[in-house]
Each structure stands twice: as structure tokens, then as C-alpha cells.
Design a protein around this motif. Structure first.
Motif, PDB file in Angstrom:
ATOM      1  N   GLN A 261      35.962  -2.168  36.071  1.00  0.00           N
ATOM      2  CA  GLN A 261      36.876  -1.971  34.954  1.00  0.00           C
ATOM      3  C   GLN A 261      36.868  -0.505  34.515  1.00  0.00           C
ATOM      4  O   GLN A 261      35.874   0.195  34.672  1.00  0.00           O
ATOM      5  N   THR A 262      37.982  -0.071  33.974  1.00  0.00           N
ATOM      6  CA  THR A 262      38.121   1.306  33.519  1.00  0.00           C
ATOM      7  C   THR A 262      37.223   1.583  32.320  1.00  0.00           C
ATOM      8  O   THR A 262      37.092   0.750  31.434  1.00  0.00           O
ATOM      9  N   PHE A 263      36.601   2.784  32.335  1.00  0.00           N
ATOM     10  CA  PHE A 263      35.734   3.264  31.248  1.00  0.00           C
ATOM     11  C   PHE A 263      34.466   2.443  31.047  1.00  0.00           C
ATOM     12  O   PHE A 263      33.847   2.513  30.004  1.00  0.00           O
TER      13      PHE A 263
ATOM     14  N   GLU B  87      32.900   7.365  46.208  1.00  0.00           N
ATOM     15  CA  GLU B  87      32.655   8.135  44.982  1.00  0.00           C
ATOM     16  C   GLU B  87      33.962   8.492  44.289  1.00  0.00           C
ATOM     17  O   GLU B  87      34.090   8.380  43.063  1.00  0.00           O
ATOM     18  N   ASP B  88      34.952   8.932  45.094  1.00  0.00           N
ATOM     19  CA  ASP B  88      36.255   9.309  44.535  1.00  0.00           C
ATOM     20  C   ASP B  88      36.978   8.099  43.961  1.00  0.00           C
ATOM     21  O   ASP B  88      37.620   8.181  42.912  1.00  0.00           O
ATOM     22  N   ALA B  89      36.868   6.968  44.673  1.00  0.00           N
ATOM     23  CA  ALA B  89      37.518   5.738  44.198  1.00  0.00           C
ATOM     24  C   ALA B  89      36.897   5.261  42.889  1.00  0.00           C
ATOM     25  O   ALA B  89      37.609   4.857  41.960  1.00  0.00           O
ATOM     26  N   MET B  90      35.568   5.333  42.789  1.00  0.00           N
ATOM     27  CA  MET B  90      34.893   4.900  41.570  1.00  0.00           C
ATOM     28  C   MET B  90      35.278   5.800  40.399  1.00  0.00           C
ATOM     29  O   MET B  90      35.546   5.318  39.287  1.00  0.00           O
ATOM     30  N   LYS B  91      35.326   7.120  40.635  1.00  0.00           N
ATOM     31  CA  LYS B  91      35.721   8.055  39.576  1.00  0.00           C
ATOM     32  C   LYS B  91      37.158   7.787  39.139  1.00  0.00           C
ATOM     33  O   LYS B  91      37.483   7.858  37.955  1.00  0.00           O
TER      34      LYS B  91
ATOM     35  N   GLY C 100      40.328   5.758  34.648  1.00  0.00           N
ATOM     36  CA  GLY C 100      41.689   5.283  34.411  1.00  0.00           C
ATOM     37  C   GLY C 100      42.726   6.068  35.202  1.00  0.00           C
ATOM     38  O   GLY C 100      43.888   6.151  34.820  1.00  0.00           O
ATOM     39  N   GLY C 101      42.296   6.658  36.327  1.00  0.00           N
ATOM     40  CA  GLY C 101      43.219   7.424  37.175  1.00  0.00           C
ATOM     41  C   GLY C 101      43.346   8.879  36.781  1.00  0.00           C
ATOM     42  O   GLY C 101      44.111   9.625  37.395  1.00  0.00           O
TER      43      GLY C 101
ATOM     44  N   SER D 270      42.392  11.985  39.452  1.00  0.00           N
ATOM     45  CA  SER D 270      43.368  12.434  40.440  1.00  0.00           C
ATOM     46  C   SER D 270      44.379  13.373  39.802  1.00  0.00           C
ATOM     47  O   SER D 270      44.828  14.338  40.418  1.00  0.00           O
ATOM     48  N   THR D 271      44.737  13.112  38.538  1.00  0.00           N
ATOM     49  CA  THR D 271      45.677  13.968  37.809  1.00  0.00           C
ATOM     50  C   THR D 271      45.062  15.352  37.602  1.00  0.00           C
ATOM     51  O   THR D 271      45.740  16.375  37.762  1.00  0.00           O
ATOM     52  N   ALA D 272      43.776  15.358  37.253  1.00  0.00           N
ATOM     53  CA  ALA D 272      43.087  16.640  37.028  1.00  0.00           C
ATOM     54  C   ALA D 272      43.023  17.454  38.311  1.00  0.00           C
ATOM     55  O   ALA D 272      43.238  18.666  38.296  1.00  0.00           O
TER      56      ALA D 272
END
Length: 198
Positions: free
Chosen positions: A152-154, A176-180, A185-186, A189-191
Motif C-alpha cells: 500500500q502507498t505510504f 527497489e524502484d518498484a517499491m519506491k 504514490g508514484g 518517477s515524477t521526480a
């Protein structure tokens, strides 16, 4: 005022993550150091140096790992293992802890495959992690299913779904990237995308 407020927010964005990481590292260090450190402190009579407990813990764990590979001591450890697995209630707690540790550090690591799962009745997808591909031993009708953990997110909590293998898409993304991505909350990838555009 706008400039001051902007600088204050920038300060929070810069300092808070650093402070939180240092705090988590400190708390983790103090916990691990205290495992044997609290026992060793009386023998040092005020000359105890932080870190000795952690070092001692690492040495003891390494020594026990080495002893487990030897015939005689390995047999003793296996007897203790079987003993714990026969005690009611204790065997449940022991097996959960044992399986969890082995899933992260054992030869067959869980969470090593990232899965894309379609939410039934929708066009939406969710990211998850394959935790078990051998469900036949658990329940034979689930032979063609896999266990997928959806975080779940957060938060670290999540759900475990048993999904038919043909409905699970394994994607080429680092765990690791998928978990982050999921936990933020996505936003990770935006950052990253913003950093590339700068």
C-alpha cells in the motif's frame, strides 16, 4: 514574504529527509548495538565504546553461521529447529520469522520479480511482487497460481493475492524502484523525470 516562505519550504524539503534518514540510521544502530551491548556494558566499567555491541553481534551471528555448516553443531541447530517447530503457537511465530528471513536472504529470494496485475473488472493495473511461485505444496488446486504481494502507498502494509500465472505480467523493473514507486504514490518517477528535463 513569498521569498521567505519559499526558502522555508525549500529548507524543509532539503533538511527533513536528511534528518529522518539520520534518525532511522541512529535508531537502527542503537537497537543493534544494544542487543549485546547492554550485556557487555557492565564489564567495561564506563569505558564502553558505542559500536562494540554491534560488532559483537555480527561476530556471534557469523560464528553461528559457520557452526551451522559443521556436522556436529549443525545437527544440534537442526534439533533446536525441529523443537521450535513442534511447540504450539511458538511454531507459527517461528515459521513466519524463518520463512520471512529466508525469503530476503536465502537462495530463492522473494520480492525479486516485479509483477503487473490487472484489477478485475477494470482497465487499471497495480504493481506487486512475486513472493511464491510454488503454491501446489500449500494447496494443490493452486498449482497454476502465484502469490503476489501488493504493498500500500505510504506504508509497508499490503495484501497478498493468489493469481493465475497467465494473468500476471512480469516486468523488467528493479524491485527497489518498484517499491519506491508504490510507497511514494508514484511520485519518485515524477521526480526522476523532472531531473532528466533539467
Amino acid at each position: 514574504m513569498k521569498t521567505i516562505l519559499k526558502n522555508f519550504i525549500n529548507g524543509i524539503l532539503t533538511i527533513v529527509p536528511i534528518i529522518l534518514v539520520i534518525y532511522v540510521i541512529y535508531k537502527t544502530f542503537m537497537f543493534l548495538d544494544g542487543l549485546l551491548g547492554n550485556t557487555l556494558k557492565p564489564y567495561f566499567r564506563g569505558d564502553y565504546i558505542p559500536g562494540i555491541g554491534l560488532l559483537s553481534t555480527i561476530i556471534v551471528i557469523t560464528l553461528l553461521g559457520w557452526l551451522s555448516t559443521k556436522y556436529f553443531t549443525g545437527k544440534i541447530i537442526k534439533l533446536i529447529d525441529r523443537f521450535f517447530e513442534k511447540i504450539p503457537v511458538v511454531k507459527t511465530i517461528y515459521s513466519v520469522i524463518k520463512d520471512t528471513v529466508q525469503s530476503f536472504l536465502g537462495d530463492k529470494k522473494s520480492f525479486s520479480k516485479v509483477a503487473l496485475v490487472v484489477i478485475p473488472g477494470t482497465d487499471m493495473r497495480s504493481l506487486g511482487f512475486i513472493t511464491s511461485e510454488q503454491l501446489e505444496d500449500f494447496y494443490s488446486p493452486l498449482k497454476e497460481h502465484v502469490a503476489v504481494y501488493i504493498p500500500q502507498t505510504f506504508q509497508v502494509a499490503g495484501f497478498t493475492f493468489l493469481i493465475p500465472k497467465d494473468q500476471v505480467e512480469i516486468i523488467n523493473v528493479k524491485p527497489e524502484d518498484a517499491m519506491k514507486f508504490v510507497l511514494s504514490g508514484g511520485m519518485t518517477s515524477t521526480a526522476k523525470q523532472k531531473e532528466k528535463n533539467v
